[in-house]
Design an enzyme around this catalytic site. Structure first.
Site, PDB file in Angstrom:
ATOM      1  N   ASN A  37     -14.870  82.779  -2.263  1.00  0.00           N
ATOM      2  CA  ASN A  37     -14.241  81.483  -1.946  1.00  0.00           C
ATOM      3  C   ASN A  37     -13.174  81.671  -0.858  1.00  0.00           C
ATOM      4  O   ASN A  37     -12.127  81.036  -0.876  1.00  0.00           O
ATOM      5  CB  ASN A  37     -13.622  80.878  -3.216  1.00  0.00           C
ATOM      6  CG  ASN A  37     -13.237  79.425  -3.026  1.00  0.00           C
ATOM      7  OD1 ASN A  37     -13.798  78.728  -2.187  1.00  0.00           O
ATOM      8  ND2 ASN A  37     -12.247  78.968  -3.767  1.00  0.00           N
ATOM      9  N   SER A  38     -13.448  82.607   0.057  1.00  0.00           N
ATOM     10  CA  SER A  38     -12.514  82.842   1.171  1.00  0.00           C
ATOM     11  C   SER A  38     -13.317  83.353   2.363  1.00  0.00           C
ATOM     12  O   SER A  38     -14.495  83.674   2.227  1.00  0.00           O
ATOM     13  CB  SER A  38     -11.439  83.861   0.767  1.00  0.00           C
ATOM     14  OG  SER A  38     -12.037  85.029   0.268  1.00  0.00           O
ATOM     15  N   ASP A  60     -15.951  92.575  -5.672  1.00  0.00           N
ATOM     16  CA  ASP A  60     -15.518  91.887  -6.882  1.00  0.00           C
ATOM     17  C   ASP A  60     -14.513  92.805  -7.591  1.00  0.00           C
ATOM     18  O   ASP A  60     -14.790  94.001  -7.774  1.00  0.00           O
ATOM     19  CB  ASP A  60     -16.762  91.661  -7.755  1.00  0.00           C
ATOM     20  CG  ASP A  60     -16.469  90.938  -9.048  1.00  0.00           C
ATOM     21  OD1 ASP A  60     -15.277  90.776  -9.397  1.00  0.00           O
ATOM     22  OD2 ASP A  60     -17.446  90.550  -9.719  1.00  0.00           O
ATOM     23  N   ALA A  83      -7.232  86.827  -7.955  1.00  0.00           N
ATOM     24  CA  ALA A  83      -8.678  86.575  -7.942  1.00  0.00           C
ATOM     25  C   ALA A  83      -9.113  85.791  -9.179  1.00  0.00           C
ATOM     26  O   ALA A  83      -8.981  86.282 -10.304  1.00  0.00           O
ATOM     27  CB  ALA A  83      -9.422  87.910  -7.886  1.00  0.00           C
ATOM     28  N   ASN A 101     -15.420  85.260 -15.463  1.00  0.00           N
ATOM     29  CA  ASN A 101     -14.774  85.708 -14.226  1.00  0.00           C
ATOM     30  C   ASN A 101     -13.254  85.812 -14.410  1.00  0.00           C
ATOM     31  O   ASN A 101     -12.657  86.851 -14.125  1.00  0.00           O
ATOM     32  CB  ASN A 101     -15.101  84.748 -13.083  1.00  0.00           C
ATOM     33  CG  ASN A 101     -14.594  85.256 -11.748  1.00  0.00           C
ATOM     34  OD1 ASN A 101     -14.890  86.387 -11.353  1.00  0.00           O
ATOM     35  ND2 ASN A 101     -13.794  84.463 -11.066  1.00  0.00           N
ATOM     36  N   SER A 126      -0.417  78.688 -14.029  1.00  0.00           N
ATOM     37  CA  SER A 126      -0.413  77.338 -13.462  1.00  0.00           C
ATOM     38  C   SER A 126       0.400  76.393 -14.322  1.00  0.00           C
ATOM     39  O   SER A 126       0.463  76.547 -15.558  1.00  0.00           O
ATOM     40  CB  SER A 126      -1.864  76.852 -13.391  1.00  0.00           C
ATOM     41  OG  SER A 126      -1.903  75.478 -13.111  1.00  0.00           O
ATOM     42  N   TYR A 151     -10.689  75.579 -16.807  1.00  0.00           N
ATOM     43  CA  TYR A 151      -9.842  76.320 -15.869  1.00  0.00           C
ATOM     44  C   TYR A 151      -8.446  76.524 -16.472  1.00  0.00           C
ATOM     45  O   TYR A 151      -7.907  77.631 -16.509  1.00  0.00           O
ATOM     46  CB  TYR A 151      -9.743  75.552 -14.544  1.00  0.00           C
ATOM     47  CG  TYR A 151      -8.569  75.958 -13.698  1.00  0.00           C
ATOM     48  CD1 TYR A 151      -8.596  77.150 -12.969  1.00  0.00           C
ATOM     49  CD2 TYR A 151      -7.402  75.181 -13.654  1.00  0.00           C
ATOM     50  CE1 TYR A 151      -7.490  77.533 -12.216  1.00  0.00           C
ATOM     51  CE2 TYR A 151      -6.308  75.563 -12.901  1.00  0.00           C
ATOM     52  CZ  TYR A 151      -6.359  76.741 -12.184  1.00  0.00           C
ATOM     53  OH  TYR A 151      -5.275  77.128 -11.458  1.00  0.00           O
ATOM     54  N   LYS A 155      -6.138  80.017 -17.932  1.00  0.00           N
ATOM     55  CA  LYS A 155      -4.751  80.396 -17.616  1.00  0.00           C
ATOM     56  C   LYS A 155      -3.943  80.576 -18.904  1.00  0.00           C
ATOM     57  O   LYS A 155      -3.172  81.521 -19.041  1.00  0.00           O
ATOM     58  CB  LYS A 155      -4.099  79.347 -16.707  1.00  0.00           C
ATOM     59  CG  LYS A 155      -4.743  79.242 -15.329  1.00  0.00           C
ATOM     60  CD  LYS A 155      -4.695  80.570 -14.579  1.00  0.00           C
ATOM     61  CE  LYS A 155      -5.400  80.535 -13.249  1.00  0.00           C
ATOM     62  NZ  LYS A 155      -5.527  81.864 -12.612  1.00  0.00           N
ATOM     63  N   ILE A 218      -6.204  57.200  -2.768  1.00  0.00           N
ATOM     64  CA  ILE A 218      -5.141  57.566  -3.711  1.00  0.00           C
ATOM     65  C   ILE A 218      -5.675  57.278  -5.107  1.00  0.00           C
ATOM     66  O   ILE A 218      -6.058  56.146  -5.409  1.00  0.00           O
ATOM     67  CB  ILE A 218      -3.852  56.785  -3.406  1.00  0.00           C
ATOM     68  CG1 ILE A 218      -3.347  57.252  -2.035  1.00  0.00           C
ATOM     69  CG2 ILE A 218      -2.807  56.981  -4.500  1.00  0.00           C
ATOM     70  CD1 ILE A 218      -2.093  56.611  -1.570  1.00  0.00           C
ATOM     71  N   GLU A 297     -10.227  61.295 -13.316  1.00  0.00           N
ATOM     72  CA  GLU A 297     -10.241  61.752 -14.706  1.00  0.00           C
ATOM     73  C   GLU A 297      -9.474  63.067 -14.851  1.00  0.00           C
ATOM     74  O   GLU A 297      -9.633  63.976 -14.027  1.00  0.00           O
ATOM     75  CB  GLU A 297     -11.693  61.963 -15.160  1.00  0.00           C
ATOM     76  CG  GLU A 297     -11.849  61.935 -16.660  1.00  0.00           C
ATOM     77  CD  GLU A 297     -13.265  62.307 -17.098  1.00  0.00           C
ATOM     78  OE1 GLU A 297     -13.423  62.669 -18.250  1.00  0.00           O
ATOM     79  OE2 GLU A 297     -14.179  62.235 -16.258  1.00  0.00           O
ATOM     80  N   ASP A 299      -6.249  63.644 -14.589  1.00  0.00           N
ATOM     81  CA  ASP A 299      -4.984  63.815 -13.873  1.00  0.00           C
ATOM     82  C   ASP A 299      -3.778  63.615 -14.795  1.00  0.00           C
ATOM     83  O   ASP A 299      -3.741  62.675 -15.592  1.00  0.00           O
ATOM     84  CB  ASP A 299      -4.882  62.829 -12.699  1.00  0.00           C
ATOM     85  CG  ASP A 299      -5.338  63.437 -11.392  1.00  0.00           C
ATOM     86  OD1 ASP A 299      -5.379  64.681 -11.296  1.00  0.00           O
ATOM     87  OD2 ASP A 299      -5.643  62.674 -10.452  1.00  0.00           O
TER      88      ASP A 299
HETATM   89  N1  UFG Z   1      -4.862  63.011  -5.098  1.00  0.00           N
HETATM   90  C1  UFG Z   1      -5.231  61.810  -4.529  1.00  0.00           C
HETATM   91  N2  UFG Z   1      -6.263  61.807  -3.648  1.00  0.00           N
HETATM   92  C2  UFG Z   1      -6.940  62.950  -3.297  1.00  0.00           C
HETATM   93  C3  UFG Z   1      -6.555  64.180  -3.880  1.00  0.00           C
HETATM   94  C4  UFG Z   1      -5.516  64.169  -4.788  1.00  0.00           C
HETATM   95  O1  UFG Z   1      -4.646  60.769  -4.814  1.00  0.00           O
HETATM   96  O2  UFG Z   1      -7.880  62.865  -2.496  1.00  0.00           O
HETATM   97  C5  UFG Z   1      -3.736  63.038  -6.039  1.00  0.00           C
HETATM   98  C6  UFG Z   1      -4.119  63.476  -7.430  1.00  0.00           C
HETATM   99  O3  UFG Z   1      -4.584  62.410  -8.187  1.00  0.00           O
HETATM  100  C7  UFG Z   1      -2.792  64.051  -7.912  1.00  0.00           C
HETATM  101  C8  UFG Z   1      -2.129  64.604  -6.663  1.00  0.00           C
HETATM  102  O4  UFG Z   1      -2.796  63.976  -5.572  1.00  0.00           O
HETATM  103  O5  UFG Z   1      -1.998  63.015  -8.421  1.00  0.00           O
HETATM  104  C9  UFG Z   1      -2.265  66.100  -6.520  1.00  0.00           C
HETATM  105  O6  UFG Z   1      -3.633  66.455  -6.697  1.00  0.00           O
HETATM  106  P1  UFG Z   1      -4.210  67.894  -6.366  1.00  0.00           P
HETATM  107  O7  UFG Z   1      -5.687  67.846  -6.601  1.00  0.00           O
HETATM  108  O8  UFG Z   1      -3.744  68.332  -5.017  1.00  0.00           O
HETATM  109  O9  UFG Z   1      -3.505  68.873  -7.422  1.00  0.00           O
HETATM  110  P2  UFG Z   1      -3.393  68.736  -9.028  1.00  0.00           P
HETATM  111  O10 UFG Z   1      -1.977  68.363  -9.294  1.00  0.00           O
HETATM  112  O11 UFG Z   1      -4.473  67.891  -9.574  1.00  0.00           O
HETATM  113  O12 UFG Z   1      -3.597  70.224  -9.530  1.00  0.00           O
HETATM  114  C10 UFG Z   1      -4.843  70.701 -10.042  1.00  0.00           C
HETATM  115  C11 UFG Z   1      -4.592  71.507 -11.314  1.00  0.00           C
HETATM  116  C12 UFG Z   1      -3.865  72.784 -11.009  1.00  0.00           C
HETATM  117  C13 UFG Z   1      -4.638  73.528 -10.013  1.00  0.00           C
HETATM  118  C14 UFG Z   1      -4.790  72.699  -8.799  1.00  0.00           C
HETATM  119  C15 UFG Z   1      -5.572  73.469  -7.773  1.00  0.00           C
HETATM  120  O13 UFG Z   1      -3.842  70.754 -12.232  1.00  0.00           O
HETATM  121  O14 UFG Z   1      -3.743  73.571 -12.161  1.00  0.00           O
HETATM  122  O15 UFG Z   1      -5.475  71.488  -9.108  1.00  0.00           O
HETATM  123  O16 UFG Z   1      -6.877  73.133  -7.706  1.00  0.00           O
HETATM  124  F1  UFG Z   1      -4.004  74.695  -9.729  1.00  0.00           F
END
Ligand code: UFG
Length: 341
Positions: A37-38, A60, A83, A101, A126, A151, A155, A218, A297, A299
């Site tokens: 994934n990089s 790996d 990783a 993993n 996290s 996920y 953690k 949003i 879903e 959030d």
């Molecule tokens: N958001 C939007 N529109 C988008 C993407 C995100 O409104 O297109 C909002 C989300 O609803 C949330 C905020 O932006 O309110 C942040 O969202 P992120 O997806 O950037 O990050 P999250 O807070 O959802 O974090 C999640 C997990 C973490 C994980 C992280 C990395 O909760 O544990 O994703 O993938 F590390």
């Protein structure tokens, strides 16, 4: 000779920035990354910043004999373990792959560390371990809620495994609970490289502003927050990277051979999605088409960090503003899109 640190997942977003921070602090980072994934181009970006090549095993990390060989050959004194798989949605579809993993590699890694007497481990955890907190900000004492995703569960379980090993064996370990890392290295040589449609907010914002996507959705405008959108704690990825160096030094200086602790890594401030959108438009002087859509879903409504423990014990504080993080993310996006500022 500079002490050598193994960085698993060192070609990833947080990993690559931590490699740079380690080198700046006088360590010799050694990367192991399977590039699942990089991108290999990350190594060239790191080389441009540092002026030399960082050794990298394109493997790996879930390989016991390989890890033992690396530990011996480079006289590794600490490991920063990034990783892991990290897509929340995918983890619900492929739970076994995630448990195998994320937890398999952690167990193999600690086994090899104990066999070779490598004393220090820093683990990527996290803020997802707090779930939907009743009263943000959250401290490290805030009760852990049942994980909302596979996920998140990897953690939580990862933290528990490490705690139990440190209680029984000569290992000093720290779990770092990340809030939302954003931004890029100010040189724009390294940054976030999402594959396909970004899940995370800031890459989606910068891709939309660059014209690669028509608009940002949003996710939800009817949450019980001042403006109706979710609240998060966004932290500059270089501040987060530097915290790993502080945590490593803190673990290394513990007089006992057994130690375990957890620390929050955030800015200590909560910002809503709408606030972030407007701050981006103002700071980067670029309009951002957006619309309010349905909730996503799973959030969390609002979460941000209490960082008093990290500040007091690790002697670490954030140095960069959210504006700086957005500017750095934007400069990185422009570079990716082929438009230099
Ligand atoms: N958001 C939007 N529109 C988008 C993407 C995100 O409104 O297109 C909002 C989300 O609803 C949330 C905020 O932006 O309110 C942040 O969202 P992120 O997806 O950037 O990050 P999250 O807070 O959802 O974090 C999640 C997990 C973490 C994980 C992280 C990395 O909760 O544990 O994703 O993938 F590390």
């Amino acid at each position: 000779m500079n002490p050598s640190i193994l960085v698993t997942g060192g070609a990833g977003f947080i990993g690559s920035h931590t490699v740079v921070a380690l080198a700046a602090a006088g360590y010799q980072p050694i990367i192991v990354d399977d590039f699942s994934n990089s991108e290999a181009s990350v190594l060239a970006g790191i080389e441009k910043i540092l002026g030399y090549q960082v050794p990298c095993y394109a493997e790996d990390c879930n390989q016991y004999q390989l890890l033992r060989k690396i530990f011996r050959e480079h006289q590794i004194v600490g490991v920063i373990h990034f990783a892991a798989y990290k897509a929340v949605g995918e983890s619900m579809q492929e739970p076994l792959a995630y448990y195998q993993n994320n937890l398999g590699s952690l167990i193999t890694l600690m086994d090899a560390m104990l066999a070779e007497g490598v004393p220090n481990l820093i683990f990527s955890s996290s803020c997802t371990v707090y779930g939907n907190p009743d009263h943000p900000p959250v401290t490290e004492e805030t009760p852990i809620k049942p994980a909302a995703s596979v996920y998140g569960n990897t953690k939580q379980i990862g933290e528990e495994i490490i705690r139990d090993v440190c209680a029984a064996k000569p290992l000093k370990a720290i779990s770092l609970r990340y809030f939302n890392p954003v931004g890029a290295h100010p040189s724009a040589e390294i940054g976030e490289l999402p594959r396909g449609i970004p899940n995370n907010l800031v890459p989606f914002i910068t891709q939309t502003a660059a014209g690669l996507r028509s608009e940002l959705t949003i996710f939800g405008g009817d949450y019980p927050t001042p403006d109706g959108s979710c609240i998060r704690d966004y932290i500059h990825v270089m501040d987060l990277a530097e915290a790993h160096v502080s945590a490593l030094q803190f673990a290394d200086h513990q007089p006992s051979t057994q130690y375990y602790n957890t620390f929050n890594l955030g800015s200590g401030n909560g910002h809503s999605v709408l606030e972030l959108v407007h701050l981006f438009e103002k700071t980067c002087k670029t309009p951002l088409p957006y619309r309010i859509g349905p909730r996503r879903e799973g959030d969390v409504v609002a979460v941000w960090a209490d960082v008093q423990k990290s500040s007091a014990m690790l002697k670490w504080n954030t140095k960069r503003s959210l504006e700086q993080a957005l500017e750095d993310a934007w400069r990185w996006q422009l570079k990716l899109s082929g438009n230099q500022t």
